[in-house]
Enzyme design. Sequence first.
Site, PDB file in Angstrom:
ATOM      1  N   ASN A   1      -5.484  12.335   1.346  1.00 30.45           N
ATOM      2  CA  ASN A   1      -4.520  11.527   2.074  1.00 30.45           C
ATOM      3  C   ASN A   1      -5.277  10.701   3.108  1.00 30.45           C
ATOM      4  O   ASN A   1      -6.511  10.812   3.241  1.00 30.45           O
ATOM      5  CB  ASN A   1      -3.462  12.414   2.743  1.00 30.45           C
ATOM      6  CG  ASN A   1      -2.239  11.615   3.176  1.00 30.45           C
ATOM      7  OD1 ASN A   1      -1.671  10.853   2.395  1.00 30.45           O
ATOM      8  ND2 ASN A   1      -1.851  11.780   4.435  1.00 30.45           N
ATOM      9  N   LYS A   2      -4.554   9.870   3.826  1.00 32.41           N
ATOM     10  CA  LYS A   2      -5.184   8.976   4.789  1.00 32.41           C
ATOM     11  C   LYS A   2      -6.149   9.690   5.725  1.00 32.41           C
ATOM     12  O   LYS A   2      -5.856  10.809   6.169  1.00 32.41           O
ATOM     13  CB  LYS A   2      -4.091   8.270   5.599  1.00 32.41           C
ATOM     14  CG  LYS A   2      -4.568   7.238   6.581  1.00 32.41           C
ATOM     15  CD  LYS A   2      -5.496   6.188   5.970  1.00 32.41           C
ATOM     16  CE  LYS A   2      -4.923   5.557   4.734  1.00 32.41           C
ATOM     17  NZ  LYS A   2      -5.859   4.771   3.944  1.00 32.41           N
TER      18      LYS A   2
ATOM     19  N   ARG B   1       0.860  -1.177   0.000  1.00 30.03           N
ATOM     20  CA  ARG B   1       0.000   0.000   0.000  1.00 30.03           C
ATOM     21  C   ARG B   1       0.902   1.234   0.000  1.00 30.03           C
ATOM     22  O   ARG B   1       2.113   1.133   0.070  1.00 30.03           O
ATOM     23  CB  ARG B   1      -0.984   0.013   1.184  1.00 30.03           C
ATOM     24  CG  ARG B   1      -0.539  -0.640   2.520  1.00 30.03           C
ATOM     25  CD  ARG B   1       0.638  -0.025   3.170  1.00 30.03           C
ATOM     26  NE  ARG B   1       0.453   1.399   3.298  1.00 30.03           N
ATOM     27  CZ  ARG B   1       1.441   2.258   3.516  1.00 30.03           C
ATOM     28  NH1 ARG B   1       2.677   1.820   3.590  1.00 30.03           N
ATOM     29  NH2 ARG B   1       1.218   3.530   3.656  1.00 30.03           N
ATOM     30  N   GLY B   2       0.265   2.386  -0.210  1.00 32.19           N
ATOM     31  CA  GLY B   2       1.022   3.629  -0.368  1.00 32.19           C
ATOM     32  C   GLY B   2       1.031   3.991  -1.839  1.00 32.19           C
ATOM     33  O   GLY B   2       1.415   3.157  -2.668  1.00 32.19           O
ATOM     34  N   ALA B   3       0.652   5.202  -2.175  1.00 32.12           N
ATOM     35  CA  ALA B   3       0.440   5.554  -3.579  1.00 32.12           C
ATOM     36  C   ALA B   3       1.588   5.163  -4.515  1.00 32.12           C
ATOM     37  O   ALA B   3       1.389   4.387  -5.455  1.00 32.12           O
ATOM     38  CB  ALA B   3       0.107   7.046  -3.684  1.00 32.12           C
TER      39      ALA B   3
ATOM     40  N   ARG C   1      -7.988   0.008  -6.427  1.00 27.37           N
ATOM     41  CA  ARG C   1      -8.236   1.058  -5.425  1.00 27.37           C
ATOM     42  C   ARG C   1      -8.416   2.374  -6.186  1.00 27.37           C
ATOM     43  O   ARG C   1      -7.667   2.651  -7.133  1.00 27.37           O
ATOM     44  CB  ARG C   1      -7.081   1.177  -4.409  1.00 27.37           C
ATOM     45  CG  ARG C   1      -6.895  -0.065  -3.535  1.00 27.37           C
ATOM     46  CD  ARG C   1      -5.818   0.135  -2.469  1.00 27.37           C
ATOM     47  NE  ARG C   1      -6.301   1.011  -1.382  1.00 27.37           N
ATOM     48  CZ  ARG C   1      -5.506   1.449  -0.407  1.00 27.37           C
ATOM     49  NH1 ARG C   1      -4.207   1.138  -0.415  1.00 27.37           N
ATOM     50  NH2 ARG C   1      -5.984   2.210   0.560  1.00 27.37           N
TER      51      ARG C   1
ATOM     52  N   GLN D   1      -1.311   2.255  10.142  1.00 26.21           N
ATOM     53  CA  GLN D   1      -0.046   2.350   9.389  1.00 26.21           C
ATOM     54  C   GLN D   1       0.997   3.205  10.124  1.00 26.21           C
ATOM     55  O   GLN D   1       2.187   2.961  10.041  1.00 26.21           O
ATOM     56  CB  GLN D   1      -0.285   2.961   7.999  1.00 26.21           C
ATOM     57  CG  GLN D   1      -1.100   2.116   7.036  1.00 26.21           C
ATOM     58  CD  GLN D   1      -2.570   2.481   7.033  1.00 26.21           C
ATOM     59  OE1 GLN D   1      -3.143   2.772   8.105  1.00 26.21           O
ATOM     60  NE2 GLN D   1      -3.216   2.462   5.871  1.00 26.21           N
TER      61      GLN D   1
ATOM     62  N   ASP E   1      -2.193  10.960  -1.657  1.00 24.96           N
ATOM     63  CA  ASP E   1      -2.615   9.930  -2.607  1.00 24.96           C
ATOM     64  C   ASP E   1      -3.056  10.516  -3.927  1.00 24.96           C
ATOM     65  O   ASP E   1      -2.947   9.884  -4.972  1.00 24.96           O
ATOM     66  CB  ASP E   1      -3.731   9.081  -1.978  1.00 24.96           C
ATOM     67  CG  ASP E   1      -3.158   8.224  -0.864  1.00 24.96           C
ATOM     68  OD1 ASP E   1      -3.039   8.723   0.271  1.00 24.96           O
ATOM     69  OD2 ASP E   1      -2.792   7.067  -1.153  1.00 24.96           O
TER      70      ASP E   1
HETATM   71  C1  LIG Z   1       3.467   7.995  -0.062  1.00 22.04           C
HETATM   72  S1  LIG Z   1       1.816   7.664  -0.359  1.00 22.04           S
HETATM   73  C2  LIG Z   1       1.351   7.099   1.190  1.00 22.04           C
HETATM   74  C3  LIG Z   1      -0.093   7.340   1.444  1.00 22.04           C
HETATM   75  O1  LIG Z   1      -0.843   6.158   1.164  1.00 22.04           O
HETATM   76  C4  LIG Z   1      -1.466   5.771   2.358  1.00 22.04           C
HETATM   77  O2  LIG Z   1      -2.701   5.154   2.158  1.00 22.04           O
HETATM   78  P1  LIG Z   1      -2.791   3.530   2.175  1.00 22.04           P
HETATM   79  O3  LIG Z   1      -1.936   3.052   3.318  1.00 22.04           O
HETATM   80  O4  LIG Z   1      -4.269   3.273   2.367  1.00 22.04           O
HETATM   81  O5  LIG Z   1      -2.297   3.091   0.815  1.00 22.04           O
HETATM   82  C5  LIG Z   1      -1.634   7.068   3.115  1.00 22.04           C
HETATM   83  O6  LIG Z   1      -2.662   7.862   2.569  1.00 22.04           O
HETATM   84  C6  LIG Z   1      -0.288   7.665   2.880  1.00 22.04           C
HETATM   85  O7  LIG Z   1      -0.141   9.016   3.133  1.00 22.04           O
END
Ligand SMILES: CSC[C@H]1O[C@H](OP(=O)(O)O)[C@H](O)[C@@H]1O
Length: 335
Positions: free
Chosen positions: A237-238, A55-57, A89, A187, A227
Amino acid sequence: MKVLTDGGSIDIRAVWFEDNKVKMIDQRILPHEFKIIEFSNYLDVAEAIKNMTVRGAPAIGASAAYGMALASLQEVDLLEAATVLKSTRPTAFDLFYAVDKMLEAAKNNENLVTAANNYADQIVDKCRKIGEYGAELIADGNVIMTHCNAGALATVDIGTALAPMRAARDQGKNIFVYTSETRPRLQGMKLTAWELLNEGIPHKIIADGASGAVMRKGVDMIIVGADRIAANGDFANKIGTYDKAVLAHELGIPFYVAAPVSTFDFSIASGKEIVIEDRSEEEVTEIDGYRIAPDGCSALNPSFDMSEAKYVKGFITEIGVLSPSEISRINSAKL
Ligand SMILES: CSC[C@H]1O[C@H](OP(=O)(O)O)[C@H](O)[C@@H]1O
């Protein structure tokens, strides 16, 4: 990224391609279990994005690019593979950007394994530059707050929000980081604190609800990832980021968003158009599969929130730190 193991420290990426397989750290079971999983079928990579194994953009983008490389090795229809990967996603723009880059490479008869490896290497290079620009904002002794995980795990390596912290530490600056736990998937606690521990960067985990009080106690800046960023600088963002953005504005704490150019979506004018992913209510009502909510109660689980550009002091990118009014420069620099 550096990972401390019983046998000493190793240097590893969040996701990579080896022996015609996509290999990745299973982020769902960190920090108490460190396991590498591998895939030979692009459909399994799609599932890994959907269930947040990765996960993570930017890491999602690189994984999807590697998924397209697998699809080319599987000799399946690449447009079909692109559709499947894009359906995993909806919020992270890097996912769509990466898949389109691979379709472009295929149109140019490029080898998609090479193209995907180059894409991942470019992300790491962008993160390194984000770190260098961001570190210029950090003074020795600064206290920094972050949310969720925008570290190496979220970006293949180095990170976006965590890149300036790594770079500042490498420059000999003493920093202290508060990482908010980031309910419901945690996270910030499970991944960011783990990265900071591995890096030897002093930090403390805080409950999401403690963010305002800790900010008021003394935080010099907030750096988060993103994101998707709209043409006017509104960003997603999250979930829980918006709360911090508004509180930082109220308290006069500089609020920065660290993201590569590939996260900017100039096809949308404002954050109102960003699709916010809703995830299962079990992510809220359960922890590690154990139900903590009363039986019979239900939950709402938006995975992201949108914050307006007015809350952002600067976007830390691989081409520099830009104010919301300057981000139109990015459109001409999109790689
Ligand atoms: C560097 S992008 C990281 C970004 O993605 C995370 O979401 P997820 O864990 O659901 O993929 C979160 O928004 C982070 O800031």
